[in-house]
Design a protein around this motif. Structure first.
Motif, PDB file in Angstrom:
ATOM      1  N   TRP A 168       0.082  -2.557  -8.492  1.00 58.52           N
ATOM      2  CA  TRP A 168      -1.093  -2.851  -7.663  1.00 58.52           C
ATOM      3  C   TRP A 168      -0.935  -4.192  -6.940  1.00 58.52           C
ATOM      4  CZ3 TRP A 168      -5.841  -5.857  -8.016  1.00 58.52           C
ATOM      5  CH2 TRP A 168      -6.883  -5.336  -7.247  1.00 58.52           C
ATOM      6  N   LEU A 169      -0.333  -5.169  -7.633  1.00 53.97           N
ATOM      7  CA  LEU A 169      -0.194  -6.497  -7.028  1.00 53.97           C
ATOM      8  C   LEU A 169       1.046  -6.586  -6.140  1.00 53.97           C
ATOM      9  CD1 LEU A 169      -1.240  -8.586 -10.148  1.00 53.97           C
ATOM     10  CD2 LEU A 169      -2.547  -8.374  -8.021  1.00 53.97           C
ATOM     11  N   SER A 170       2.105  -5.859  -6.475  1.00 55.00           N
ATOM     12  CA  SER A 170       3.352  -5.843  -5.669  1.00 55.00           C
ATOM     13  C   SER A 170       3.625  -7.207  -5.035  1.00 55.00           C
ATOM     14  CB  SER A 170       3.265  -4.778  -4.566  1.00 55.00           C
ATOM     15  OG  SER A 170       3.360  -3.510  -5.108  1.00 55.00           O
ATOM     16  N   ILE A 171       3.904  -8.211  -5.860  1.00 47.36           N
ATOM     17  CA  ILE A 171       3.937  -9.589  -5.350  1.00 47.36           C
ATOM     18  C   ILE A 171       5.101  -9.878  -4.409  1.00 47.36           C
ATOM     19  CG2 ILE A 171       2.623 -10.623  -7.262  1.00 47.36           C
ATOM     20  CD1 ILE A 171       5.429 -11.508  -8.376  1.00 47.36           C
ATOM     21  N   PRO A 202       5.078  -3.331  -1.251  1.00 43.77           N
ATOM     22  CA  PRO A 202       3.637  -3.066  -1.436  1.00 43.77           C
ATOM     23  C   PRO A 202       3.226  -1.717  -0.828  1.00 43.77           C
ATOM     24  CG  PRO A 202       3.968  -5.326  -0.696  1.00 43.77           C
ATOM     25  CD  PRO A 202       5.308  -4.643  -0.624  1.00 43.77           C
ATOM     26  N   ALA A 203       3.778  -1.381   0.353  1.00 42.63           N
ATOM     27  CA  ALA A 203       3.404  -0.103   0.981  1.00 42.63           C
ATOM     28  C   ALA A 203       3.903   1.064   0.136  1.00 42.63           C
ATOM     29  CB  ALA A 203       3.976  -0.023   2.390  1.00 42.63           C
ATOM     30  N   ALA A 204       5.151   0.944  -0.370  1.00 37.69           N
ATOM     31  CA  ALA A 204       5.707   2.029  -1.189  1.00 37.69           C
ATOM     32  C   ALA A 204       4.869   2.218  -2.455  1.00 37.69           C
ATOM     33  CB  ALA A 204       7.152   1.708  -1.563  1.00 37.69           C
ATOM     34  N   ASN A 205       4.400   1.108  -3.021  1.00 37.50           N
ATOM     35  CA  ASN A 205       3.637   1.189  -4.275  1.00 37.50           C
ATOM     36  C   ASN A 205       2.213   1.696  -4.065  1.00 37.50           C
ATOM     37  OD1 ASN A 205       5.519   0.546  -6.185  1.00 37.50           O
ATOM     38  ND2 ASN A 205       5.152  -1.651  -6.077  1.00 37.50           N
ATOM     39  N   ARG A 206       1.772   1.745  -2.807  1.00 37.91           N
ATOM     40  CA  ARG A 206       0.438   2.304  -2.533  1.00 37.91           C
ATOM     41  C   ARG A 206       0.552   3.566  -1.679  1.00 37.91           C
ATOM     42  NH1 ARG A 206      -4.159  -2.250  -2.514  1.00 37.91           N
ATOM     43  NH2 ARG A 206      -3.356  -3.472  -4.256  1.00 37.91           N
ATOM     44  N   ASP A 207       1.678   4.232  -1.794  1.00 38.52           N
ATOM     45  CA  ASP A 207       1.888   5.475  -1.052  1.00 38.52           C
ATOM     46  C   ASP A 207       1.055   6.576  -1.704  1.00 38.52           C
ATOM     47  OD1 ASP A 207       2.846   7.806   0.048  1.00 38.52           O
ATOM     48  OD2 ASP A 207       4.952   7.195   0.005  1.00 38.52           O
ATOM     49  N   PRO A 208       0.154   7.235  -0.924  1.00 36.73           N
ATOM     50  CA  PRO A 208      -0.677   8.289  -1.512  1.00 36.73           C
ATOM     51  C   PRO A 208       0.150   9.440  -2.077  1.00 36.73           C
ATOM     52  CG  PRO A 208      -1.304   7.846   0.780  1.00 36.73           C
ATOM     53  CD  PRO A 208      -0.096   7.014   0.485  1.00 36.73           C
ATOM     54  N   GLU A 209       1.424   9.547  -1.646  1.00 33.26           N
ATOM     55  CA  GLU A 209       2.262  10.611  -2.217  1.00 33.26           C
ATOM     56  C   GLU A 209       2.779  10.243  -3.609  1.00 33.26           C
ATOM     57  OE1 GLU A 209       5.267  12.310   0.272  1.00 33.26           O
ATOM     58  OE2 GLU A 209       3.919  12.295   2.003  1.00 33.26           O
ATOM     59  N   LEU A 210       2.670   8.940  -3.949  1.00 32.13           N
ATOM     60  CA  LEU A 210       3.129   8.493  -5.270  1.00 32.13           C
ATOM     61  C   LEU A 210       2.053   8.727  -6.323  1.00 32.13           C
ATOM     62  CD1 LEU A 210       5.310   6.823  -6.945  1.00 32.13           C
ATOM     63  CD2 LEU A 210       3.961   4.802  -6.357  1.00 32.13           C
ATOM     64  N   LEU A 211       0.790   8.496  -5.929  1.00 33.94           N
ATOM     65  CA  LEU A 211      -0.299   8.597  -6.919  1.00 33.94           C
ATOM     66  C   LEU A 211      -1.643   8.783  -6.225  1.00 33.94           C
ATOM     67  CD1 LEU A 211      -1.050   5.015  -8.304  1.00 33.94           C
ATOM     68  CD2 LEU A 211       0.042   5.449  -6.162  1.00 33.94           C
ATOM     69  N   HIS A 226       6.891   2.954 -10.134  1.00 35.88           N
ATOM     70  CA  HIS A 226       6.656   1.975  -9.058  1.00 35.88           C
ATOM     71  C   HIS A 226       7.954   1.251  -8.700  1.00 35.88           C
ATOM     72  CE1 HIS A 226       7.063  -1.577 -11.576  1.00 35.88           C
ATOM     73  NE2 HIS A 226       6.331  -0.980 -12.507  1.00 35.88           N
ATOM     74  N   VAL A 227       7.947   0.540  -7.566  1.00 39.95           N
ATOM     75  CA  VAL A 227       9.154  -0.175  -7.138  1.00 39.95           C
ATOM     76  C   VAL A 227       8.908  -1.689  -7.057  1.00 39.95           C
ATOM     77  CG1 VAL A 227      10.320   1.737  -5.962  1.00 39.95           C
ATOM     78  CG2 VAL A 227       8.626   0.381  -4.704  1.00 39.95           C
ATOM     79  N   ALA A 228       8.001  -2.207  -7.880  1.00 47.42           N
ATOM     80  CA  ALA A 228       7.688  -3.642  -7.836  1.00 47.42           C
ATOM     81  C   ALA A 228       8.904  -4.494  -8.177  1.00 47.42           C
ATOM     82  CB  ALA A 228       6.542  -3.976  -8.788  1.00 47.42           C
ATOM     83  N   PHE A 229       9.858  -3.937  -8.928  1.00 45.98           N
ATOM     84  CA  PHE A 229      11.092  -4.661  -9.242  1.00 45.98           C
ATOM     85  C   PHE A 229      12.244  -4.199  -8.351  1.00 45.98           C
ATOM     86  CE2 PHE A 229       9.176  -5.153 -13.642  1.00 45.98           C
ATOM     87  CZ  PHE A 229       9.126  -6.540 -13.629  1.00 45.98           C
ATOM     88  N   GLY A 230      11.958  -3.517  -7.263  1.00 50.60           N
ATOM     89  CA  GLY A 230      13.001  -2.988  -6.402  1.00 50.60           C
ATOM     90  C   GLY A 230      13.553  -1.690  -6.982  1.00 50.60           C
ATOM     91  N   HIS A 231      14.732  -1.280  -6.461  1.00 46.14           N
ATOM     92  CA  HIS A 231      15.280   0.011  -6.855  1.00 46.14           C
ATOM     93  C   HIS A 231      16.793  -0.009  -6.672  1.00 46.14           C
ATOM     94  CE1 HIS A 231      15.292   4.329  -7.486  1.00 46.14           C
ATOM     95  NE2 HIS A 231      16.071   4.450  -6.422  1.00 46.14           N
ATOM     96  N   GLY A 232      17.497   0.728  -7.504  1.00 44.12           N
ATOM     97  CA  GLY A 232      18.941   0.890  -7.307  1.00 44.12           C
ATOM     98  C   GLY A 232      19.730  -0.283  -7.866  1.00 44.12           C
ATOM     99  N   VAL A 233      20.913  -0.540  -7.278  1.00 45.32           N
ATOM    100  CA  VAL A 233      21.816  -1.536  -7.876  1.00 45.32           C
ATOM    101  C   VAL A 233      21.221  -2.937  -7.879  1.00 45.32           C
ATOM    102  CG1 VAL A 233      24.036  -0.389  -7.532  1.00 45.32           C
ATOM    103  CG2 VAL A 233      23.089  -1.808  -5.702  1.00 45.32           C
ATOM    104  N   HIS A 234      20.304  -3.220  -6.960  1.00 45.10           N
ATOM    105  CA  HIS A 234      19.715  -4.568  -6.923  1.00 45.10           C
ATOM    106  C   HIS A 234      18.370  -4.636  -7.634  1.00 45.10           C
ATOM    107  CE1 HIS A 234      22.892  -6.382  -4.675  1.00 45.10           C
ATOM    108  NE2 HIS A 234      22.896  -5.343  -3.850  1.00 45.10           N
ATOM    109  N   HIS A 235      18.062  -3.613  -8.427  1.00 47.17           N
ATOM    110  CA  HIS A 235      16.839  -3.667  -9.246  1.00 47.17           C
ATOM    111  C   HIS A 235      16.819  -4.985 -10.007  1.00 47.17           C
ATOM    112  CE1 HIS A 235      14.289  -2.836 -12.801  1.00 47.17           C
ATOM    113  NE2 HIS A 235      13.617  -2.070 -11.963  1.00 47.17           N
ATOM    114  N   CYS A 236      15.628  -5.575 -10.138  1.00 50.56           N
ATOM    115  CA  CYS A 236      15.471  -6.916 -10.705  1.00 50.56           C
ATOM    116  C   CYS A 236      16.203  -7.097 -12.037  1.00 50.56           C
ATOM    117  CB  CYS A 236      13.993  -7.201 -10.904  1.00 50.56           C
ATOM    118  SG  CYS A 236      13.704  -8.793 -11.667  1.00 50.56           S
ATOM    119  N   LEU A 237      17.053  -8.123 -12.035  1.00 51.76           N
ATOM    120  CA  LEU A 237      17.802  -8.456 -13.244  1.00 51.76           C
ATOM    121  C   LEU A 237      16.888  -9.034 -14.319  1.00 51.76           C
ATOM    122  CD1 LEU A 237      20.918  -8.705 -13.989  1.00 51.76           C
ATOM    123  CD2 LEU A 237      20.682 -11.095 -13.371  1.00 51.76           C
TER     124      LEU A 237
END
Ligand code: HEM
Length: 285
Positions: A168-171, A202-211, A226-237
């Motif tokens: 929700w906060l997607s900082i 933030p837009a991805a995390n508030r996508d109506p297709e997600l929830l 959610h993708v608040a920590f990113g996605h894929g190989v650069h997902h938050c360490l």
């Protein structure tokens, strides 16, 4: 993370004790949300916490997108020189913490420049993110007292609540740009190899297709991708560390001050920053 947890709990308790001793009002950001993760990452890396003025102000200047670029680049250079001094000290006499460990175990594979880069990124990422989640998350829960009560009283509810707060906060508002490695197409738009794309987490995390009801905070939703920590190989360490810090800090704060409330009508949000957060949050109890 399991080994670190008791120390994080102790740091949280020390800061709550100090807030309690000083008495209300307090600034939740300066007294709790910023110093807790900042001290944790300093201890983990081996950065002297007494020198925090050297890096806290500079890292927030670096991420302030309202400032002219030369000013932000100057902050970046200052941070690098500060870290270069620390790395040189650790190369001469490696300590027990992460920096010393990297030098002892990988000193021949990693260049000095890379060490400075790694340490700098961890230091900035370590205290510019969790601290904003703690400040904004507290405000969000104070605005939703029934959800706050769940986080305070039900240990099972804390993990899923943190995931919903992250969504929700997607900082992380900007800075997640990527270079396209092969010709592709997204939602009908062709994107050629070599182009830069800017992602909006933030837009991805508030996508109506997600929830359903994406604009609503509902800590009872349960796990979501959610993708608040990113996605894929650069997902938050640092995701496991950030999650553990929040799991420890939120319930401890609300249990210590069950009558916690916002003490001012003015809400001081960061206006233009790559990472959304609050400048200050006056609270009383
Ligand atoms: C709630 C807190 C946090 C949030 C929301 C967050 C968010 C993110 C996001 C969205 C990315 C991906 C950036 C991209 O795709 O380019 C990222 C990467 C990263 N984060 Fe975090 N972060 C948090 C806490 C931390 C902490 C505490 C640390 C360090 C201890 C950390 C270290 C890193 C590092 C090193 C990367 C780069 C990973 C890579 O490029 O391979 N983060 N973070």
């Amino acid at each position: 993370m399991r080994r670190l947890e008791p120390r994080v709990q102790a740091i949280v308790d020390e800061h709550l004790d100090a807030m309690e001793r000083k008495g209300p009002p307090a600034d939740l950001v300066a007294d709790f949300a910023l110093p807790v993760p900042s001290l944790v990452i300093c201890e983990l890396l081996g950065v002297p916490y007494e020198e925090r003025r050297e890096f806290q102000e500079r890292s927030s200047r670096l991420l302030d997108v309202s400032l002219p670029l030369p000013e932000r680049l100057a902050a970046s250079d200052e941070l690098r020189s500060y870290m270069a001094r620390l790395v040189a000290g650790q190369q001469a006499d490696p300590g027990e913490e992460l920096l010393g460990m990297l030098i002892r175990e990988h000193g021949t594979e990693v260049t000095t420049d890379e060490l400075i880069g790694i340490a700098n990124l961890l230091l900035i990422a370590g205290h510019e993110t969790t601290s904003n989640m703690l400040g904004l998350g507290t405000l969000a829960l104070l605005h939703h007292p029934d959800q706050l009560a769940l986080v305070r009283d039900d240990p099972e509810a804390v993990g899923p609540a943190i995931e919903e707060l992250l969504r929700w906060l997607s900082i992380v508002h900007s800075g997640t740009f990527k270079i396209v490695t092969e010709d592709t197409e997204i939602a009908g738009t062709p994107i050629p190899k070599g182009d830069t794309v800017m992602l909006s987490l933030p837009a991805a995390n508030r996508d109506p297709e997600l929830l359903d009801r994406p604009e609503e905070l509902d800590v009872r939703r349960g796990a979501l991708g959610h993708v608040a920590f990113g996605h894929g190989v650069h997902h938050c360490l640092g995701a496991p560390l950030a999650r553990m810090e929040m799991r420890t800090a939120f319930p401890a704060l609300f249990r210590r001050f069950p009558t916690l409330r916002v003490a001012s009508d003015e809400e001081h949000f960061r206006s233009f920053n790559a990472i959304f957060g609050m400048e200050s949050l006056p609270v009383a109890w």
